[in-house]
Scaffold this active site. Structure first.
Site, short mmCIF file in Angstrom:
data_model
loop_
_atom_site.label_atom_id
_atom_site.label_comp_id
_atom_site.label_asym_id
_atom_site.label_seq_id
_atom_site.Cartn_x
_atom_site.Cartn_y
_atom_site.Cartn_z
CG HIS A 125 16.47 43.41 67.30
ND1 HIS A 125 16.54 44.53 67.57
CD2 HIS A 125 15.51 42.81 68.42
CE1 HIS A 125 15.34 44.92 68.60
NE2 HIS A 125 15.06 43.99 69.22
CD GLU A 172 11.14 42.12 68.68
OE1 GLU A 172 10.97 42.06 69.97
OE2 GLU A 172 12.08 42.74 68.16
P1 PGA Z 1 11.45 45.55 74.73
O1 PGA Z 1 12.44 44.84 73.58
O2 PGA Z 1 10.54 44.40 75.20
O3 PGA Z 1 12.36 46.19 75.73
O4 PGA Z 1 10.50 46.32 73.86
C1 PGA Z 1 11.90 43.73 72.91
C2 PGA Z 1 13.11 43.48 71.75
O5 PGA Z 1 13.49 44.71 71.18
O6 PGA Z 1 13.25 42.63 71.04
#
Ligand code: PGA
Length: 255
Positions: free
Chosen positions: A95, A165
């Site tokens: 992540h 992401e």
């Molecule tokens: P968010 O987080 O939906 O709060 O942007 C997603 C993540 O960081 O996995």
């Protein structure tokens, strides 16, 4: 067609075991009739054991990190085997919030191998910090995928999930900007090409999902127009009703 998947990333929330149980129970109740969507909740390590005791056939549990080896002198670490043994079946790896703390592609690669060996589904997060005019962000994601999946056999490919992401779109990023389904779709096409180059065009592609401020308003747009097999909501997964709304949108599209 395989089911779409919604993976909630609770991050370092909530603050007490009681609140974690309450949130999980609320979600479990709301999703009890869901049929066509796979649902995963990735909770902090210390809550996983008690959450496995809450009865639900709809939610699988996941962790938000794990070590690369099963056992040994690694103070403070949690191994993938331990996670599997208490009932976790998924683990988020790489992540951006962990990468920001110093995690490298090389380390994430070890963790992916450890997770696969223990029977956990690794959810590999990739994504650029920012977008630039020269499209360098494509190369960043390509390097992340190639290095994180180095030495992974193509047979393991279908057991991995890749979460795109873009860091600039994550809800807690300073000066956050919303990504569009088009931003997502072009990256998904690119990721598929990187995977085909690496593993061969005929190899089954991992599921690719999107995360970055996913909410009840745009979940449908990402699922419809983003070319993804699911979503990874963070903030929205801390509210049972909002999370359910996203699951419902996915369920309606899964026809
Ligand atoms: P968010 O987080 O939906 O709060 O942007 C997603 C993540 O960081 O996995």
């Amino acid at each position: 067609m395989s089911k779409k998947i919604i993976i909630g990333n609770w991050k370092m929330n909530p603050l007490t075991p009681k609140d974690a149980e309450k949130l999980f129970k609320n979600i479990a109740e709301l999703v009890s009739r869901v049929k066509k969507t796979d649902i995963v909740i990735c909770a902090p390590f210390i809550y996983l054991d008690r959450l496995t005791k809450i009865r639900t056939s709809k939610i699988k549990l996941g962790a938000q990190d794990s070590f690369g080896l099963d056992t040994g002198p690694f103070t403070g670490e949690i191994s993938p085997e331990m996670l599997y043994n208490i009932g976790a079946r998924y683990v988020i790896l790489g992540h951006s919030e962990r990468r920001a703390m110093g995690e490298t592609n090389e380390l994430i690669n070890k963790k992916i191998k450890g997770a696969l060996a223990s029977g956990l589904v690794p959810v590999l997060c990739v994504g650029e910090n920012q977008r630039d005019e020269n499209h360098e962000y494509f190369n960043i994601v390509k390097t992340q995928i190639n290095e994180c999946l180095d030495g992974i056999s193509k047979n393991s490919n279908s057991k991995i999930i890749i979460a795109y992401e873009p860091v600039w779109a994550i809800s807690t990023t300073l000066n956050q900007k919303d990504a569009t389904p088009m931003d997502c779709e072009e990256m998904v096409i690119f990721i598929k090409k990187v995977l085909a180059d690496k593993f061969g065009a005929k190899t089954e592609c991992p599921k690719i999902i999107y995360g970055g401020s996913v909410n009840t308003k745009d979940a449908g747009d990402f699922l419809n127009g983003g070319g993804v097999d699911g979503l990874l909501p963070g903030r929205a997964s801390l509210n049972a009703n909002k999370f359910m709304e996203i699951v419902k949108i996915c369920e309606a599209l899964n026809k």
